[in-house]
Design an enzyme around this catalytic site. Structure first.
Site, mmCIF file in Angstrom:
data_model
loop_
_atom_site.group_PDB
_atom_site.id
_atom_site.type_symbol
_atom_site.label_atom_id
_atom_site.label_comp_id
_atom_site.label_asym_id
_atom_site.label_seq_id
_atom_site.Cartn_x
_atom_site.Cartn_y
_atom_site.Cartn_z
ATOM 1 N N LYS A 75 38.014 43.614 30.288
ATOM 2 C CA LYS A 75 39.394 43.106 30.330
ATOM 3 C C LYS A 75 39.905 42.866 28.911
ATOM 4 O O LYS A 75 39.114 42.605 28.006
ATOM 5 C CB LYS A 75 39.420 41.769 31.088
ATOM 6 C CG LYS A 75 39.217 41.862 32.577
ATOM 7 C CD LYS A 75 39.249 40.474 33.206
ATOM 8 C CE LYS A 75 39.039 40.536 34.713
ATOM 9 N NZ LYS A 75 40.082 41.239 35.452
ATOM 10 N N ARG B 168 34.963 42.994 45.376
ATOM 11 C CA ARG B 168 34.777 43.683 46.658
ATOM 12 C C ARG B 168 33.329 44.140 46.839
ATOM 13 O O ARG B 168 32.848 44.246 47.964
ATOM 14 C CB ARG B 168 35.775 44.853 46.760
ATOM 15 C CG ARG B 168 35.567 45.942 45.757
ATOM 16 C CD ARG B 168 36.814 46.812 45.574
ATOM 17 N NE ARG B 168 37.869 46.126 44.814
ATOM 18 C CZ ARG B 168 39.072 46.645 44.566
ATOM 19 N NH1 ARG B 168 39.394 47.837 45.026
ATOM 20 N NH2 ARG B 168 39.953 45.968 43.868
#
Ligand code: BES
Ligand code: MN
Ligand code: ZN
Length: 497
Positions: free
Chosen positions: A275, A349
């Protein structure tokens, strides 16, 4: 540690602390009994102060006035109830929050829970108590300067009512909920060097004191079970991954449990798909789903809910070291399906895929609700006002929406369909973990659904509501503990015997 406000319950005689809170409707009439409780002249003081300050008694408006010499208390705090006809729509927790905001630090406060018109129920006053406590929460354990600590809450807050024993009973459940929310907030607010997977598991382990059965699965056990999607996320971190199973058996023996599953990424750098630096510190809150599940289990156990409930949380740190997972890797999840890693930052996920499958196979729950700070895209879609709700079951979805309205922790129903599902098909494996920007929250939900069979299931994407939370009447904390009250209400309204 963070502050926990202590609430006391007493009868209406002998009032006279530092602050006295009085509820006033929009007719500006305080309770007729006010003079009796506070002494001659109290009602007149309310009327004069309101007129002088143009205070109209609007719902949740407040006014603090200096008490006259010899009154026996220092400040009178008026809290508006609005119109009597709107009373059933008034949020009593927010009312308590509004009152808490006005209380003096370090002093004692008496809250006169007498309504000017239709009397408050014990449940309504208990909600006021919940709001007082939630608004007073502060996470100040890393503040060493007393200047910062000075704005602490009042020393003691006493709820004054006609029937203390009825309130004490109603308040017990609310105090359990408050403690659950406070625990969730603490976990979200903790820095990531302190709260890593093992430490989180240790904190969850403390629920054992309340009668919750705890199992902590370490990496060796997780490998044996076959949770390779989850382990792949954690493999780039020096910190070991954990899965914690919490079980509260308050229902009938042998009755199927309700199940709650949480994403617990204690820090999300993005991994190799790293990020940008700006704002990355917020990714300490990427375990807000797991925090909510832990807080909820605390609340259910502390109020001895008549339900069998399991909470399962997947705890990992997503870091980019030499052993980290790569884009292009293919992993086999516990369900036996293969996953091509496109983006190592779509890690939540992967964690949930294994934990959802595990929970469903092992517990065959009545339903499964998972919470996750799953996608930035849900913030684009819904802002911070609603969590995204995805579900394969309309009844469960409707019940969640109703519990959301009742608690103010609102959800917005989002779509799932075969066309979205197709978007996560992979060239090389059964599915891929990222399908790009379009419908990002939905394709993430489709990914989760591929790890759920026909168990009624709902996914709450709380990236917007669980952290960096906007200030509200009952919350000033960065981590709001969002979801504890919502799910507690869901259980209380539909799943307790
Ligand atoms: N933890 C983030 C999602 C997030 C973003 C939570 C902002 C709270 C605030 C999640 O793991 C993530 O990085 N998601 C990616 C998915 C993408 C790579 C498909 C995202 O939202 O950009
Ligand atoms: Mn991520
Ligand atoms: Zn994440």
């Amino acid at each position: 540690m963070s502050s926990r406000l202590k609430l006391e319950v007493k009868a209406l005689n002998g009032v006279g602390g530092y602050d006295v809170v009085v509820f006033v409707s929009d007719t500006l009439a305080p309770a007729a009994a006010l003079d009796e409780i506070l002494g001659e002249g109290a009602r007149a003081l309310v009327a004069r102060a309101a007129a002088a300050e143009r205070f109209k008694g609007k719902a949740l408006s407040t006014l603090a006035v200096l008490a006259p010499e010899g009154a026996g208390y220092e400040r009178l705090i008026l809290v508006g109830l609005g119109a009597e006809t709107e009373r059933d729509r008034l949020d009593f927790a927010m009312l308590g929050g509004a009152a808490a905001a006005k209380l003096s630090a370090g002093g004692s406060a008496d809250v006169l829970c007498v309504a000017p018109d239709a009397a408050f129920t014990a449940d309504e006053v208990a909600e006021i108590g919940l709001g007082l406590r939630l608004r007073s929460y502060r996470f100040d354990r890393y503040k060493t300067k007393s200047r910062d600590k000075d704005q602490a809450e009042p020393k003691a807050v006493t709820l004054r009512v006609e029937d203390p024993s009825a309130l004490r009973k109603a308040l017990k459940a609310r105090e359990a909920i408050a403690a659950g929310v406070e625990l969730a907030r603490d976990l979200v607010n903790e820095p990531p060097n302190v709260l890593y997977p093992e430490e989180f598991a240790d904190r969850a382990d403390k629920l054992g004191k309340l009668g919750v059965e705890i199992e902590i699965l370490d990496e060796k056990q997780l490998g044996k079970i076959g949770m390779r999607a989850l382990l792949g996320v954690g493999q780039g971190s020096r910190r070991e991954s954990r899965v914690v199973v919490m079980r509260w058996n308050g229902g009938a023996k042998g009755e199927k449990p309700v199940a709650f599953v949480g994403k617990g990424v204690t820090f999300d750098t993005g991994g190799i798909s790293i990020k940008p630096a700006g704002g990355m510190e917020d990714m300490k809150g990427d375990m807000a789903g797991a925090a909510c599940v832990t807080g909820l289990m605390h609340a259910l156990a502390a109020r001895k809910a008549k339900v069998n409930a399991v909470g399962v949380i997947g705890l990992v740190e997503n870091m980019p070291d030499g052993n980290a997972q790569r884009p292009g890797d293919i992993v086999t999840s516990l369900s036996g399906q293969t996953i091509e890693i496109i983006n190592t930052d779509a890690e939540g996920r992967l964690v949930l895929a294994d934990v959802l499958w595990y929970t469903q196979e092992r517990f065959e729950p009545v339903f499964m609700v998972n919470l996750a700070t799953l996608t930035g895209a849900i913030l684009v879609a819904l802002g911070q006002e609603n969590a995204g709700l995805f579900s394969n079951d309309d009844t469960l979805a409707e019940r969640l929406a109703a519990a959301g309205k009742a608690t103010g922790e609102t959800v917005w129903h989002m779509p799932l369909s075969a066309a979205y599902d197709k978007m996560i098909d992979s060239k090389f494996a059964d599915m891929k973990n990222s399908a790009g920007r379009h419908g990002g929250s939905i394709t993430a939900a489709q990914f989760l659904q591929r790890h759920v069979d026909d168990t009624p299931w709902a996914h709450l994407d709380i990236a917007g509501t669980g952290m960096g939370s906007p200030a509200s009447e009952i919350n000033r904390s960065w981590g709001s503990g969002w979801g504890v009250r919502l799910l507690e209400r869901l259980v209380a309204d539909h799943y307790e015997s």
